[in-house]
Design a protein around this motif. Structure first.
Motif, mmCIF file in Angstrom:
data_model
loop_
_atom_site.group_PDB
_atom_site.id
_atom_site.type_symbol
_atom_site.label_atom_id
_atom_site.label_comp_id
_atom_site.label_asym_id
_atom_site.label_seq_id
_atom_site.Cartn_x
_atom_site.Cartn_y
_atom_site.Cartn_z
ATOM 1 N N UNK A 102 -1.916 -5.359 1.810
ATOM 2 C CA UNK A 102 -2.351 -6.468 1.193
ATOM 3 C C UNK A 102 -1.183 -7.696 0.655
ATOM 4 N N UNK A 103 -2.476 -8.553 0.261
ATOM 5 C CA UNK A 103 -1.230 -9.499 0.373
ATOM 6 C C UNK A 103 -0.164 -9.138 -1.282
ATOM 7 N N UNK A 104 -0.800 -8.226 -1.834
ATOM 8 C CA UNK A 104 0.785 -7.974 -3.346
ATOM 9 C C UNK A 104 1.392 -6.588 -3.249
ATOM 10 N N UNK A 105 2.453 -6.532 -2.189
ATOM 11 C CA UNK A 105 2.776 -5.583 -1.880
ATOM 12 C C UNK A 105 3.622 -4.322 -3.544
ATOM 13 N N UNK A 106 3.511 -3.471 -3.644
ATOM 14 C CA UNK A 106 4.310 -2.461 -4.859
ATOM 15 C C UNK A 106 5.722 -2.631 -4.528
ATOM 16 N N UNK A 107 6.409 -2.178 -5.156
ATOM 17 C CA UNK A 107 7.631 -1.819 -5.184
ATOM 18 C C UNK A 107 7.563 -0.405 -4.519
ATOM 19 N N UNK A 108 8.412 -0.109 -3.172
ATOM 20 C CA UNK A 108 8.440 1.532 -3.148
ATOM 21 C C UNK A 108 9.219 1.547 -1.956
ATOM 22 N N UNK A 109 9.802 2.848 -1.706
ATOM 23 C CA UNK A 109 10.337 3.000 -0.561
ATOM 24 C C UNK A 109 9.855 3.496 0.852
ATOM 25 N N UNK A 110 8.603 3.804 1.006
ATOM 26 C CA UNK A 110 7.806 4.058 1.853
ATOM 27 C C UNK A 110 7.460 2.433 2.617
ATOM 28 N N UNK A 111 7.151 3.152 4.046
ATOM 29 C CA UNK A 111 7.190 1.387 4.842
ATOM 30 C C UNK A 111 5.736 2.178 5.737
ATOM 31 N N UNK A 112 5.003 0.442 6.647
ATOM 32 C CA UNK A 112 4.398 1.227 7.811
ATOM 33 C C UNK A 112 5.086 1.193 8.920
ATOM 34 N N UNK A 113 4.028 1.896 9.642
ATOM 35 C CA UNK A 113 4.463 1.612 11.519
ATOM 36 C C UNK A 113 4.431 0.723 11.822
ATOM 37 N N UNK A 114 5.408 0.383 13.364
ATOM 38 C CA UNK A 114 5.062 -0.636 13.600
ATOM 39 C C UNK A 114 3.185 -0.671 13.976
ATOM 40 N N UNK A 115 2.527 0.469 14.785
ATOM 41 C CA UNK A 115 1.773 0.474 14.780
ATOM 42 C C UNK A 115 -0.030 -0.118 13.751
ATOM 43 N N UNK A 116 1.031 0.563 12.540
ATOM 44 C CA UNK A 116 0.156 0.052 11.006
ATOM 45 C C UNK A 116 -0.139 -1.722 11.447
ATOM 46 N N UNK A 117 1.553 -2.050 11.458
ATOM 47 C CA UNK A 117 1.660 -3.506 11.559
ATOM 48 C C UNK A 117 0.388 -4.461 12.502
ATOM 49 N N UNK A 118 0.741 -3.580 13.622
ATOM 50 C CA UNK A 118 -0.115 -4.585 14.608
ATOM 51 C C UNK A 118 -0.906 -4.789 14.002
ATOM 52 N N UNK A 119 -1.932 -3.249 13.849
ATOM 53 C CA UNK A 119 -3.278 -3.260 13.195
ATOM 54 C C UNK A 119 -3.426 -4.272 12.352
ATOM 55 N N UNK A 120 -2.952 -4.651 10.994
ATOM 56 C CA UNK A 120 -3.085 -6.150 10.053
ATOM 57 C C UNK A 120 -3.029 -7.073 10.908
ATOM 58 N N UNK A 121 -2.174 -7.299 11.577
ATOM 59 C CA UNK A 121 -2.166 -8.912 12.294
ATOM 60 C C UNK A 121 -3.189 -8.812 13.616
ATOM 61 N N UNK A 122 -3.603 -7.821 14.272
ATOM 62 C CA UNK A 122 -4.780 -7.370 15.011
ATOM 63 C C UNK A 122 -5.797 -8.615 13.839
ATOM 64 N N UNK A 123 -6.392 -7.569 12.813
ATOM 65 C CA UNK A 123 -7.262 -8.476 12.302
ATOM 66 C C UNK A 123 -7.170 -9.755 11.442
ATOM 67 N N UNK A 124 -6.483 -10.094 11.505
ATOM 68 C CA UNK A 124 -5.775 -11.354 11.026
ATOM 69 C C UNK A 124 -6.313 -12.435 11.978
ATOM 70 N N UNK A 125 -5.673 -11.823 12.974
ATOM 71 C CA UNK A 125 -6.789 -12.789 14.547
ATOM 72 C C UNK A 125 -8.114 -12.134 14.378
ATOM 73 N N UNK A 126 -8.245 -11.002 14.619
ATOM 74 C CA UNK A 126 -10.202 -10.875 15.269
ATOM 75 C C UNK A 126 -10.952 -11.148 13.998
ATOM 76 N N UNK A 127 -10.733 -11.864 12.995
ATOM 77 C CA UNK A 127 -11.530 -12.353 11.549
ATOM 78 C C UNK A 127 -11.575 -13.525 11.946
#
Length: 271
Positions: free
Chosen positions: A80-105
Motif C-alpha cells: 500500500x501507500x502507507x507501509x507500517x514499520x516491520x522487519x517483513x519484506x516483499x519478494x522480488x516477484x511480489x514487488x514485480x506484481x505491484x509494478x505490473x498492477x500500476x502499469x496495467x491499470x
C-alpha cells in the motif's frame, strides 16, 4: 463481546470512518479477534483505510499477527501507500506484481467503463488460434455491436502480450468460449452483470475450476498466498484482475475499444 459487534467492527474497519471504528472498539473484548481468518486491522490495511489503521493500532491491534497465508497486516501494508514499520519484506516477484498492477491499470485507463460487458482472458494463444478453436466466422460490425440490441453471437477477439482477449460489449457470450480456449492453458472469464455484480470463472485445460467469483471485490479465506496479493492489488479493477490472473499484459485498451477481429460464434456456444 457479541458476534454482531465483532462483525460490525470488521465492517467499519473496511468501510466506515475512524470515529465509528473507535466507538466499536470500545464494545469488543479483543481488538484482534478473527472474523473469516483476519483481524479488523488486516481489513483496514486491505481497504487502504489508513485513518482506521491508526485507530486500531492505538487500541493495541497487532500488525505482526500472521494470517491469510502469511500476509500479516504489516506485510500486507507493504503493498500500500502507507507501509507500517516491520522487519517483513516483499519478494522480488511480489514487488514485480505491484509494478505490473500500476502499469496495467494505467494502460487500461478505466476502459471498459460500463457494465454489461463480458470477457475471456486466455493465456498462450493468439486471436487467430482462438477463432480457429471456436470455429467462428469473421463478420463486419457497425456501431450496433455496442448495444444490447446487437447480435448476441458476435464477439471481438484481440491478440495481446501473453495471450488473447475475447470481449462482448453488451452480453455474456464471451464467457462461453472458455471451455474450448482453455485447453492446454488457463483462462479467466467475467460477465459484468448490471444487476448482480461481476461474476468471474476460472477454466483450466478445458475444465471449469471455479465459478461465480466476485471479481475485483477483495480476498477470500480460501485464497492462496498469491491469490491474496492479487485480490488485494486489483480491488475495484475487475477487468485488470482478469488480465493479470491469466498473465496477459496489454499495453493499451485496444482489446476493449477496437478488437483485432469481430467474429460470430457458432450457435452451440451461445445457446
Amino acid at each position: 463481546m457479541g458476534e454482531h459487534t465483532l462483525e460490525e467492527l470488521h465492517w467499519a474497519a473496511e468501510f466506515k470512518s475512524p470515529e465509528e471504528v473507535a466507538a466499536l472498539i470500545a464494545e469488543v473484548d479483543d481488538v484482534d479477534a478473527l472474523d473469516e481468518g483476519r483481524t479488523a486491522l488486516w481489513r483496514a490495511v486491505h481497504a487502504s483505510r489508513f485513518g482506521n489503521v491508526e485507530v486500531l493500532l492505538a487500541a493495541g491491534a497487532d500488525p505482526a499477527r500472521s494470517m491469510m497465508y502469511g500476509w500479516s497486516p504489516a506485510r500486507l501494508s507493504l503493498a500500500t501507500e502507507h507501509p507500517l514499520p516491520t522487519d517483513e519484506v516483499l519478494t522480488p516477484e511480489e514487488r514485480a506484481a505491484i509494478a505490473e498492477r500500476d502499469r496495467l491499470v494505467a494502460a487500461l485507463g478505466g476502459v471498459p467503463r460500463d457494465d454489461g460487458h463480458s470477457l475471456a482472458c486466455v493465456a498462450g494463444i493468439d486471436a487467430e488460434t482462438a477463432v480457429h478453436r471456436l470455429e467462428a466466422e469473421p463478420v463486419e460490425v457497425t456501431e450496433q455491436v455496442w448495444t444490447w440490441d446487437a447480435d448476441q453471437a458476435v464477439v471481438g477477439v484481440t491478440t495481446v502480450p501473453g495471450g488473447c482477449v475475447v470481449m462482448q460489449p453488451k452480453g455474456f457470450a464471451a464467457t462461453h468460449v472458455l471451455e474450448r480456449l482453455s485447453v492446454g492453458t488457463v483462462g479467466f472469464g467475467m460477465f459484468a452483470n448490471p444487476k448482480g455484480g461481476n461474476h468471474g470463472e476460472i477454466h483450466r485445460d478445458g475444465e471449469c475450476e471455479a465459478s461465480d467469483l466476485a471479481t475485483g471485490a477483495g480476498a477470500d479465506l480460501e485464497d492462496t498466498a498469491a491469490d491474496v496479493l492479487l485480490a488485494h492489488l486489483y480491488q475495484g479493477e475487475p477487468v485488470a484482475y482478469c488480465l493479470a490472473f491469466a498473465g496477459l499484459r496489454p499495453t493499451d485498451a485496444r482489446a476493449f475499444t477496437a478488437p483485432d477481429l469481430w467474429v460470430r460464434l457458432p450457435g452451440h456456444l451461445t445457446a
